[in-house]
Write a protein that holds these residues in place. Structure first.
Motif, PDB file in Angstrom:
ATOM      1  N   LEU A   1       0.838  -1.202   0.000  1.00 38.03           N
ATOM      2  CA  LEU A   1       0.000   0.000   0.000  1.00 38.03           C
ATOM      3  C   LEU A   1       0.876   1.257   0.000  1.00 38.03           C
ATOM      4  N   LEU A   2       1.961   1.202   0.753  1.00 41.94           N
ATOM      5  CA  LEU A   2       2.930   2.302   0.786  1.00 41.94           C
ATOM      6  C   LEU A   2       3.518   2.536  -0.600  1.00 41.94           C
ATOM      7  N   GLN A   3       3.817   1.436  -1.277  1.00 45.69           N
ATOM      8  CA  GLN A   3       4.379   1.514  -2.626  1.00 45.69           C
ATOM      9  C   GLN A   3       3.394   2.205  -3.582  1.00 45.69           C
ATOM     10  N   LEU A   4       2.127   1.840  -3.477  1.00 44.43           N
ATOM     11  CA  LEU A   4       1.086   2.481  -4.293  1.00 44.43           C
ATOM     12  C   LEU A   4       1.063   3.996  -4.052  1.00 44.43           C
ATOM     13  N   GLY A   5       1.076   4.373  -2.773  1.00 42.46           N
ATOM     14  CA  GLY A   5       1.011   5.792  -2.431  1.00 42.46           C
ATOM     15  C   GLY A   5       2.197   6.577  -2.972  1.00 42.46           C
ATOM     16  N   MET A   6       3.393   6.013  -2.821  1.00 50.14           N
ATOM     17  CA  MET A   6       4.599   6.717  -3.273  1.00 50.14           C
ATOM     18  C   MET A   6       4.611   6.874  -4.793  1.00 50.14           C
ATOM     19  N   LEU A   7       4.245   5.807  -5.494  1.00 47.59           N
ATOM     20  CA  LEU A   7       4.210   5.893  -6.961  1.00 47.59           C
ATOM     21  C   LEU A   7       3.186   6.927  -7.414  1.00 47.59           C
ATOM     22  N   GLY A   8       2.033   6.959  -6.732  1.00 46.98           N
ATOM     23  CA  GLY A   8       0.986   7.911  -7.076  1.00 46.98           C
ATOM     24  C   GLY A   8       1.435   9.353  -6.915  1.00 46.98           C
ATOM     25  N   VAL A   9       2.209   9.606  -5.853  1.00 46.73           N
ATOM     26  CA  VAL A   9       2.726  10.961  -5.603  1.00 46.73           C
ATOM     27  C   VAL A   9       3.575  11.443  -6.783  1.00 46.73           C
ATOM     28  N   PHE A  10       4.383  10.542  -7.344  1.00 42.31           N
ATOM     29  CA  PHE A  10       5.296  10.950  -8.414  1.00 42.31           C
ATOM     30  C   PHE A  10       4.639  10.987  -9.796  1.00 42.31           C
ATOM     31  N   MET A  11       3.424  10.474  -9.896  1.00 43.99           N
ATOM     32  CA  MET A  11       2.755  10.437 -11.211  1.00 43.99           C
ATOM     33  C   MET A  11       1.616  11.431 -11.339  1.00 43.99           C
ATOM     34  N   SER A  12       1.061  11.877 -10.207  1.00 46.00           N
ATOM     35  CA  SER A  12      -0.161  12.695 -10.237  1.00 46.00           C
ATOM     36  C   SER A  12       0.072  14.046 -10.915  1.00 46.00           C
ATOM     37  N   LEU A  13      -0.812  14.383 -11.832  1.00 41.44           N
ATOM     38  CA  LEU A  13      -0.783  15.706 -12.462  1.00 41.44           C
ATOM     39  C   LEU A  13      -2.064  16.460 -12.121  1.00 41.44           C
ATOM     40  N   ASP A  14      -2.707  16.005 -11.074  1.00 41.75           N
ATOM     41  CA  ASP A  14      -3.916  16.654 -10.568  1.00 41.75           C
ATOM     42  C   ASP A  14      -3.705  16.787  -9.059  1.00 41.75           C
ATOM     43  N   PHE A  15      -3.885  17.995  -8.539  1.00 39.26           N
ATOM     44  CA  PHE A  15      -3.540  18.237  -7.140  1.00 39.26           C
ATOM     45  C   PHE A  15      -4.394  17.439  -6.154  1.00 39.26           C
ATOM     46  N   PHE A  16      -5.655  17.201  -6.495  1.00 35.05           N
ATOM     47  CA  PHE A  16      -6.521  16.437  -5.600  1.00 35.05           C
ATOM     48  C   PHE A  16      -6.033  14.987  -5.529  1.00 35.05           C
ATOM     49  N   LEU A  17      -5.731  14.437  -6.700  1.00 33.12           N
ATOM     50  CA  LEU A  17      -5.207  13.070  -6.791  1.00 33.12           C
ATOM     51  C   LEU A  17      -3.878  12.970  -6.046  1.00 33.12           C
ATOM     52  N   PHE A  18      -3.027  13.967  -6.251  1.00 36.49           N
ATOM     53  CA  PHE A  18      -1.738  14.023  -5.570  1.00 36.49           C
ATOM     54  C   PHE A  18      -1.933  13.993  -4.058  1.00 36.49           C
ATOM     55  N   TYR A  19      -2.877  14.798  -3.580  1.00 34.08           N
ATOM     56  CA  TYR A  19      -3.098  14.911  -2.144  1.00 34.08           C
ATOM     57  C   TYR A  19      -3.631  13.602  -1.551  1.00 34.08           C
ATOM     58  N   VAL A  20      -4.473  12.903  -2.319  1.00 30.77           N
ATOM     59  CA  VAL A  20      -4.981  11.599  -1.864  1.00 30.77           C
ATOM     60  C   VAL A  20      -3.822  10.608  -1.684  1.00 30.77           C
ATOM     61  N   PHE A  21      -2.927  10.563  -2.677  1.00 30.16           N
ATOM     62  CA  PHE A  21      -1.777   9.653  -2.566  1.00 30.16           C
ATOM     63  C   PHE A  21      -0.829  10.102  -1.457  1.00 30.16           C
ATOM     64  N   TRP A  22      -0.650  11.423  -1.362  1.00 29.11           N
ATOM     65  CA  TRP A  22       0.228  11.999  -0.335  1.00 29.11           C
ATOM     66  C   TRP A  22      -0.228  11.584   1.063  1.00 29.11           C
ATOM     67  N   GLU A  23      -1.539  11.639   1.293  1.00 29.57           N
ATOM     68  CA  GLU A  23      -2.090  11.268   2.601  1.00 29.57           C
ATOM     69  C   GLU A  23      -2.145   9.751   2.776  1.00 29.57           C
ATOM     70  N   LEU A  24      -2.346   9.035   1.670  1.00 33.67           N
ATOM     71  CA  LEU A  24      -2.415   7.573   1.727  1.00 33.67           C
ATOM     72  C   LEU A  24      -1.130   6.989   2.305  1.00 33.67           C
ATOM     73  N   VAL A  25       0.008   7.615   1.961  1.00 34.93           N
ATOM     74  CA  VAL A  25       1.313   7.150   2.443  1.00 34.93           C
ATOM     75  C   VAL A  25       1.366   7.125   3.975  1.00 34.93           C
ATOM     76  N   LEU A  26       0.646   8.075   4.596  1.00 38.88           N
ATOM     77  CA  LEU A  26       0.619   8.176   6.064  1.00 38.88           C
ATOM     78  C   LEU A  26       0.149   6.893   6.751  1.00 38.88           C
TER      79      LEU A  26
END
Length: 235
Positions: free
Chosen positions: A120-145
């Motif tokens: 799950l951590l891996q998913l979150g980190m990859l999402g952070v580096f791929m997101s080009l939408d701030f809402f999506l980015f923020y979801v992945f950013w918080e998911l890592v927590l």
């Protein structure tokens, strides 16, 4: 169609692996380890296709994917990578695989949960580096927590509970500041262009007074500095 959605495949391989991992009986420790390592390795292999398909001579973002997500607030599923993101994505798939491998003999209790959290951590980190939408980015950013909190709290060293709660409070505070910065851009876009969007490429068209730019910069900076963690924003 893998070629058209290669980035999504790289992104969601850990999630698919995690869901299948949950089906393995908890007492079958060897199978759990083998499967988790296989998922890490497969994730790395799939990401190699990004290196092969990346055009070094092309500026801007590549492997772009865009889909409607929450149209009512202007949030989209938009992902893509440029040269820097490519390096960070590859670093994540390599380090993710190695980290899972390193856990082979180190983790003995609650294996299934450990590897599930790691994927799950891996998913979150990859999402952070791929997101080009701030809402999506923020979801992945918080998911890592979430997985980080549990990994520290359950499998951490001494004073692990103290460390995990402190980590959670610190990063939550940083994230709130970051969210405020993002929302300033979001509302400014509606003010200037008449519609709401979280798409980073569109938010770049904003014309903001210097003072506001500085506030947004510091809001994002603190969010990043706490999570990285950068001295002195962490202990």
């Amino acid at each position: 169609n893998m070629s058209g959605h290669l980035l999504s495949w790289v992104l969601f391989t850990p999630l698919i692996g995690m869901l299948l991992l949950l089906l393995i009986p908890g007492k079958n420790k060897t199978l759990i380890k083998i499967w988790a390592n296989a998922v890490g390795f497969i994730g790395f292999l799939i990401s190699l296709l990004l290196v092969a398909g990346f055009d070094k001579n092309q500026a801007g973002f590549q492997f772009l994917e865009k889909a409607d997500w929450i149209p009512t607030i202007g949030a989209t599923y938009t992902i893509g990578i440029d040269g820097i993101s490519l390096l960070l994505v590859m670093l994540t798939t390599v380090m993710g695989f190695l980290s899972i491998l390193c856990s082979w003999s180190a983790i003995e209790d609650r294996l299934k949960e450990y590897y599930a959290m790691f994927l799950l951590l891996q998913l979150g980190m990859l999402g952070v580096f791929m997101s080009l939408d701030f809402f999506l980015f923020y979801v992945f950013w918080e998911l890592v927590l979430i997985p980080m909190y549990f990994i520290i709290a359950i499998w951490g060293g001494e004073r692990k509970l103290y460390a995990s709660i402190k980590f959670f409070l610190y990063t939550a505070a940083g994230s709130v500041l970051m969210l405020l910065g993002i929302l300033v851009l979001y509302f400014q876009h509606q003010h200037q262009f008449g519609y709401y969007t979280f798409e980073i490429s569109k938010l770049m068209n904003l014309n903001l007074p210097l003072g506001m730019q500085r506030w947004v910069f510091w809001a994002l900076f603190f969010g990043f500095a706490v999570k990285v963690p950068m001295f002195p924003f962490h202990t």
